[in-house]
Design a protein around this motif. Structure first.
Motif, mmCIF file in Angstrom:
data_model
loop_
_atom_site.group_PDB
_atom_site.id
_atom_site.type_symbol
_atom_site.label_atom_id
_atom_site.label_comp_id
_atom_site.label_asym_id
_atom_site.label_seq_id
_atom_site.Cartn_x
_atom_site.Cartn_y
_atom_site.Cartn_z
ATOM 1 N N SER A 1 -50.776 -50.686 62.922
ATOM 2 C CA SER A 1 -49.532 -50.803 63.687
ATOM 3 C C SER A 1 -48.522 -49.750 63.248
ATOM 4 N N PHE A 2 -48.534 -49.398 61.975
ATOM 5 C CA PHE A 2 -47.676 -48.326 61.474
ATOM 6 C C PHE A 2 -48.037 -47.000 62.144
ATOM 7 N N HIS A 3 -49.329 -46.746 62.318
ATOM 8 C CA HIS A 3 -49.757 -45.519 62.991
ATOM 9 C C HIS A 3 -49.275 -45.497 64.443
ATOM 10 N N ALA A 4 -49.306 -46.645 65.110
ATOM 11 C CA ALA A 4 -48.780 -46.715 66.473
ATOM 12 C C ALA A 4 -47.301 -46.347 66.489
ATOM 13 N N GLY A 5 -46.565 -46.826 65.492
ATOM 14 C CA GLY A 5 -45.153 -46.489 65.397
ATOM 15 C C GLY A 5 -44.918 -45.005 65.185
ATOM 16 N N LEU A 6 -45.791 -44.360 64.407
ATOM 17 C CA LEU A 6 -45.652 -42.924 64.173
ATOM 18 C C LEU A 6 -45.854 -42.125 65.458
ATOM 19 N N VAL A 7 -46.802 -42.543 66.289
ATOM 20 C CA VAL A 7 -46.972 -41.882 67.591
ATOM 21 C C VAL A 7 -45.707 -42.057 68.419
ATOM 22 N N ALA A 8 -45.168 -43.280 68.418
ATOM 23 C CA ALA A 8 -43.974 -43.570 69.222
ATOM 24 C C ALA A 8 -42.780 -42.739 68.791
ATOM 25 N N ARG A 9 -42.698 -42.377 67.514
ATOM 26 C CA ARG A 9 -41.579 -41.543 67.056
ATOM 27 C C ARG A 9 -41.548 -40.220 67.822
ATOM 28 N N TYR A 10 -42.715 -39.605 68.024
ATOM 29 C CA TYR A 10 -42.775 -38.357 68.784
ATOM 30 C C TYR A 10 -42.323 -38.589 70.219
ATOM 31 N N TRP A 11 -42.774 -39.682 70.831
ATOM 32 C CA TRP A 11 -42.386 -39.978 72.214
ATOM 33 C C TRP A 11 -40.886 -40.231 72.325
ATOM 34 N N LEU A 12 -40.360 -41.090 71.462
ATOM 35 C CA LEU A 12 -38.959 -41.489 71.568
ATOM 36 C C LEU A 12 -38.019 -40.305 71.385
ATOM 37 N N GLU A 13 -38.335 -39.429 70.462
ATOM 38 C CA GLU A 13 -37.431 -38.315 70.203
ATOM 39 C C GLU A 13 -37.561 -37.213 71.247
ATOM 40 N N SER A 14 -38.778 -36.967 71.747
ATOM 41 C CA SER A 14 -38.954 -35.868 72.701
ATOM 42 C C SER A 14 -38.641 -36.277 74.136
ATOM 43 N N ILE A 15 -38.894 -37.529 74.487
ATOM 44 C CA ILE A 15 -38.711 -37.966 75.876
ATOM 45 C C ILE A 15 -37.394 -38.712 76.063
ATOM 46 N N ALA A 16 -37.131 -39.666 75.163
ATOM 47 C CA ALA A 16 -35.906 -40.465 75.296
ATOM 48 C C ALA A 16 -34.722 -39.830 74.591
ATOM 49 N N GLY A 17 -34.974 -38.871 73.694
ATOM 50 C CA GLY A 17 -33.874 -38.215 72.990
ATOM 51 C C GLY A 17 -33.172 -39.118 72.005
ATOM 52 N N ILE A 18 -33.901 -40.083 71.439
ATOM 53 C CA ILE A 18 -33.319 -41.049 70.511
ATOM 54 C C ILE A 18 -33.940 -40.862 69.134
ATOM 55 N N PRO A 19 -33.134 -40.708 68.086
ATOM 56 C CA PRO A 19 -33.683 -40.584 66.734
ATOM 57 C C PRO A 19 -34.490 -41.824 66.357
ATOM 58 N N CYS A 20 -35.596 -41.608 65.665
ATOM 59 C CA CYS A 20 -36.475 -42.729 65.315
ATOM 60 C C CYS A 20 -36.968 -42.568 63.883
ATOM 61 N N VAL A 21 -36.928 -43.638 63.145
ATOM 62 C CA VAL A 21 -37.476 -43.698 61.789
ATOM 63 C C VAL A 21 -38.570 -44.764 61.791
ATOM 64 N N VAL A 22 -39.692 -44.456 61.141
ATOM 65 C CA VAL A 22 -40.799 -45.410 61.053
ATOM 66 C C VAL A 22 -40.999 -45.767 59.590
ATOM 67 N N GLU A 23 -40.956 -47.052 59.287
ATOM 68 C CA GLU A 23 -41.042 -47.526 57.908
ATOM 69 C C GLU A 23 -42.283 -48.397 57.713
ATOM 70 N N ILE A 24 -42.927 -48.238 56.559
ATOM 71 C CA ILE A 24 -43.960 -49.190 56.136
ATOM 72 C C ILE A 24 -43.251 -50.475 55.723
ATOM 73 N N ALA A 25 -43.634 -51.582 56.320
ATOM 74 C CA ALA A 25 -42.896 -52.831 56.118
ATOM 75 C C ALA A 25 -42.829 -53.240 54.651
ATOM 76 N N SER A 26 -43.925 -53.055 53.917
ATOM 77 C CA SER A 26 -43.956 -53.502 52.525
ATOM 78 C C SER A 26 -43.032 -52.686 51.633
ATOM 79 N N GLU A 27 -42.582 -51.514 52.102
ATOM 80 C CA GLU A 27 -41.666 -50.679 51.330
ATOM 81 C C GLU A 27 -40.208 -50.857 51.771
ATOM 82 N N TYR A 28 -40.022 -51.107 53.050
ATOM 83 C CA TYR A 28 -38.673 -51.088 53.628
ATOM 84 C C TYR A 28 -37.716 -52.058 52.940
ATOM 85 N N ARG A 29 -38.145 -53.280 52.735
ATOM 86 C CA ARG A 29 -37.219 -54.290 52.219
ATOM 87 C C ARG A 29 -36.925 -54.115 50.731
ATOM 88 N N TYR A 30 -37.654 -53.236 50.066
ATOM 89 C CA TYR A 30 -37.452 -53.065 48.624
ATOM 90 C C TYR A 30 -36.768 -51.744 48.276
#
Length: 609
Positions: free
Chosen positions: A303-332
């Motif tokens: 699912s993290f890999h799916a999010g990484l693909v979406a980062r390219y789509w969101l920034e190039s097509i929607a023009g919205i900054p996107c950060v993708v985080e590994i869940a087990s790291e984010y909260r710590y």
């Protein structure tokens, strides 16, 4: 990870328990066990192996009962062994447990001082002795479980039976999934609906903190404070056929080939329309998405890999900054919260512990604009978010995710287009073009699946290899990452993925004739750059396996093997290019003879941190 099945019925429950465990094998496990009240006595059977071995033990002992609990264990505390396998007992009481009890050492110390003897390395045994201690004070089983669970810290789903109360079975949950099944001849509980389809499609989803008392023909649910509550009965949309293997050799193969249908089902809401609407994400999606200025994607593994693909789509097509985080790291880690950020959590099961905890952490920081992309509509993650998109992949049994991944990409593509439209970055012509491409996606994936015979030949060469490199650029780099993960998961071949331009910054030192290099080579704006990277591999004697679009002008030669994709698919090309990587991993695992659907040390639904 781990599976629970419990039953109280007018019929013999042993076959129901065993068949339920078989249906939960996909979750990953290393031991199995059951406990039943056989002619009034608690009888336990355990095996440090597969459910088939447990079934043989139960058959040899001619076990029959009207009440019982069963479990498949994925080791957390203590090595995989019969001694550590569930159920764990205390006197005439038995417990099965999913999750991790964080304060079990303190409970164990207290109970040891009271004379209880521990015979395993597990945290679960502390639960059994704690409930038994409550029973010894004169409480009934339901009250004993309620008070005991109030003392537990961490995550759990448990099932309990005892000789002293042979007509009552009690289950409870917090943080780990558990649901009830309402049958014509009894009451049931399990970690997953698939385990209960053999007896009922009527299910009751328990909430965190619920304790449920099951008797013949009735059930009662109480909260931690003792308040009785009602939970609605749902008719599951799953059928028994949906979780059957059919004519396929493995569930992974079946699920790879189900992807055209899964994508078609997921994209059904745009099948006849000429516009994309934010409403596919919820009634208030237009308001929330329209105010979105940044996107934070949180996920694990595939699912993290799916999010990484979406980062390219969101920034190039929607023009919205996107950060993708590994869940087990984010909260710590220390992060900077932003109330205008859309928090997107992605999970196949909707019960992924790390992702659920990260979501709650983000919300605690004031980020309330949340969206779940998930395959299970009644899951915990879906219930925690303001918006949701349910992918319609159907049940995914194989541990190595395939159709869940491609349907997540489809959902993320629709999110991208919705945000682009709301931001005024999607012309009518582009919208029509993207919608046509999405509608055609199931057909395009079907064409890629026809390449299986050639991929199978490639896999023969991989079986003897110890290592592999996967290369991609741009939005296909995460696809290379996903390909490497699949090969590791089921064939146990060590594989790494790199952005192809990084080869010369270190990984090129690994390349030689024994290191196959797999390249994802779509005919996009980075193709010429990728070709230069492939030349670097050939100059060092590396053998290339290239998945190339038609028109990429990469020629087959000695040491360069080319598989031509049926068509170039632009923005959605990652969905197509992951299919042959799934097939490559599957067939490499077949040649090596590994357990494709249940790879060692892994679990499907990771419900512990």
């Amino acid at each position: 990870m781990c599976g629970i099945v419990t039953a109280i019925s007018t019929q013999n429950v042993v076959p129901v328990l065993l068949e339920g465990l078989r249906k939960l094998e996909y979750r990953g496990y290393d031991s199995a066990g059951l406990a039943v009240l056989h002619e009034g006595d608690l009888v336990r059977a355990r095996s440090a192996g597969r459910v088939a071995e447990l079934a043989a033990i139960a058959d040899s002992r001619h076990l029959s009962a009207n009440i019982g609990i069963a479990h498949t264990r994925w080791a957390t505390h203590g090595e995989p062994s019969e001694r550590n396998a569930h159920p764990h007992v205390s006197g005439g009481l038995a417990v099965v447990h999913n999750g991790i009890i964080e304060n079990f050492e303190r409970i164990k110390t207290d109970l040891t001082a009271k004379g209880y003897v521990f015979t395993s390395e597990t945290d679960t045994e502390a639960i059994a002795h704690l409930i038994n201690h409550k029973l010894s004070a004169g409480l009934d089983l339901t009250e004993a479980v309620r008070l005991a669970t109030n003392e537990l810290e961490g995550a759990y789903a448990i099932g309990v039976v005892t000789e002293s109360d042979p007509f009552r079975l009690v289950v409870a949950r917090r943080g780990s999934p558990l649901l009830l099944g309402v049958g014509d001849d009894g009451m049931y509980a399990a970690s997953d609906t698939s385990a209960l389809l053999q007896v009922t499609r009527k299910v009751v989803y328990l909430e965190d903190g619920d304790v449920a008392e099951l008797k013949l023909g009735s059930y009662r649910i109480v909260r931690p404070d003792g308040t009785v509550v009602e939970r609605p009965v749902h008719l599951s949309s799953l059928s028994a056929d949906a979780v059957e293997l059919g004519t396929y050799r493995h569930y992974m193969q079946k699920e790879i080939f189900e992807q055209p249908q899964a994508l078609g089902n997921t994209l059904e809401m745009i099948a006849g329309g000429n516009t994309i609407s934010p409403q596919v994400f919820g009634a208030h999606a237009g308001e929330i998405l329209g105010a979105t200025r940044r996107v934070l994607i949180i996920a694990c593994g595939t699912s993290f890999h799916a999010g990484l693909v979406a980062r390219y789509w969101l920034e190039s097509i929607a023009g919205i900054p996107c950060v993708v985080e590994i869940a087990s790291e984010y909260r710590y880690r220390e992060s900077v919260p932003d109330a205008d950020t859309l928090v997107v959590v992605i999970s196949q099961s909707g019960e992924t512990a790390d992702t659920l905890a990260a979501l709650k952490h983000a919300k605690s920081l004031g980020m309330g604009k949340t969206l779940a992309i998930c395959n299970v509509p009644e899951s915990a993650i879906v219930r925690e978010t303001a918006l949701r998109f349910i992918t319609r992949a159907g049940p995914e049994i194989g541990v190595a995710s395939t159709k869940a991944f491609t349907t997540q990409l489809a959902a993320l593509a629709m999110l991208t287009l919705s945000l682009a439209k709301l931001n005024g970055r999607l012309s009518d012509e582009d919208e029509a073009r993207y919608l046509t491409a999405l509608r055609h996606l199931p057909v395009a994936v079907g064409k890629v699946l026809e390449l299986e015979p050639q991929i199978e030949q490639w896999a023969q060469r991989f079986a003897s290899k110890q290592h592999a490199l996967f290369l991609g650029r741009g939005r296909h780099w995460p696809i290379a990452m996903e390909g490497a993960l699949k090969l590791k998961e089921i064939s146990y071949i060590h594989a790494e993925s790199y952005a192809a331009g990084e080869l010369k910054h270190g990984p090129l030192a690994l390349v030689d004739k024994d290191m196959p290099v797999i390249a994802v080579a779509p005919a996009d704006e980075l193709l010429e750059k990728l070709k230069s990277n492939l030349q670097e591999v050939r100059a060092r004697g590396g053998e290339l396996y290239v998945f190339a679009d038609a028109g990429s002008a990469i020629e087959e030669s000695e040491g360069v093997h080319i598989l031509h994709m049926p068509e170039h698919y632009g923005m959605l090309s990652p969905v197509l290019h992951v299919i042959p990587l799934q097939l490559l991993s599957y067939h490499a695992a077949l040649v090596k003879g590994t357990d494709v659907d249940k790879p060692r040390n892994l679990a499907k639904s990771v419900t512990v941190e």
